[in-house]
Design an enzyme around this catalytic site. Structure first.
Site, short mmCIF file in Angstrom:
data_model
loop_
_atom_site.label_atom_id
_atom_site.label_comp_id
_atom_site.label_asym_id
_atom_site.label_seq_id
_atom_site.Cartn_x
_atom_site.Cartn_y
_atom_site.Cartn_z
N HIS A 91 7.15 11.91 -2.74
CA HIS A 91 7.56 10.55 -2.41
C HIS A 91 6.59 9.51 -2.98
O HIS A 91 7.00 8.46 -3.47
CB HIS A 91 7.67 10.41 -0.88
N THR A 151 0.85 -1.19 0.00
CA THR A 151 0.00 0.00 0.00
C THR A 151 0.88 1.24 0.00
O THR A 151 1.77 1.37 0.85
CB THR A 151 -0.91 0.03 1.25
#
Length: 158
Positions: free
Chosen positions: A92, A84
């Site tokens: 990021h 996930t």
């Protein structure tokens, strides 16, 4: 006309699951969904399922690559990648999600072994939870079924 379609019941399949530890509170549900689908729908034996934990989604492609190399030597018929990546306030997210997706795709193409993409890339924790077994189903289970179907599709093509 010849139509090739795969089935999901694959009792003799050997399947590896590479799963990211980061966001484990969501990934644990993806893993349970994948294992349940493999056993219940795919009829895969417990001893033919291997789970490999890695630190995060960015590390999945390398682990999956190692598993596919093992597959060439009779190790695994397919590999499922679970993880996930949730968008935050920096770039990021794009780097991790993009490199993970690209890396897994490259591994599948290079190895010619099914690599099922069960990595959630969401805007929020709520969206991730929904896709890990609540409102939007369980994407881990979906990835497992994809892996099983692709094993059989590729066998039929060869």
């Amino acid at each position: 006309m010849n139509v090739i379609e795969g089935v999901v019941a694959t009792p003799d399949a050997r399947v590896a699951i590479a799963i990211a530890r980061f966001n484990h509170f969501i990934n644990d549900s993806l893993l349970q969904g994948a294992i349940d689908a493999l056993k219940r729908i795919g009829q895969v034996k417990d001893e033919n399922i291997t789970v490999v934990w890695v630190p995060g989604a960015y590390e999945l492609p390398l682990a999956v690559r190692a598993l596919t190399k093992s597959a060439k030597n009779g190790g695994y018929d397919a590999v499922i990648a679970l993880g996930t990546v949730i968008r935050g306030g920096t770039a990021h997210f794009e780097f991790v999600a993009g490199e993970c997706s690209s890396g897994l795709s490259s591994v599948a193409m290079d190895s010619e072994i099914p690599v099922a993409f069960g990595v959630l890339t969401t805007e929020s924790i709520e969206q991730a939870i929904e896709r890990a077994g609540t409102k939007a189903g369980n994407k881990g289970a979906e990835a497992a079924l994809t892996a099983l179907e692709m094993i059989n599709v590729l066998k039929a093509i060869k």
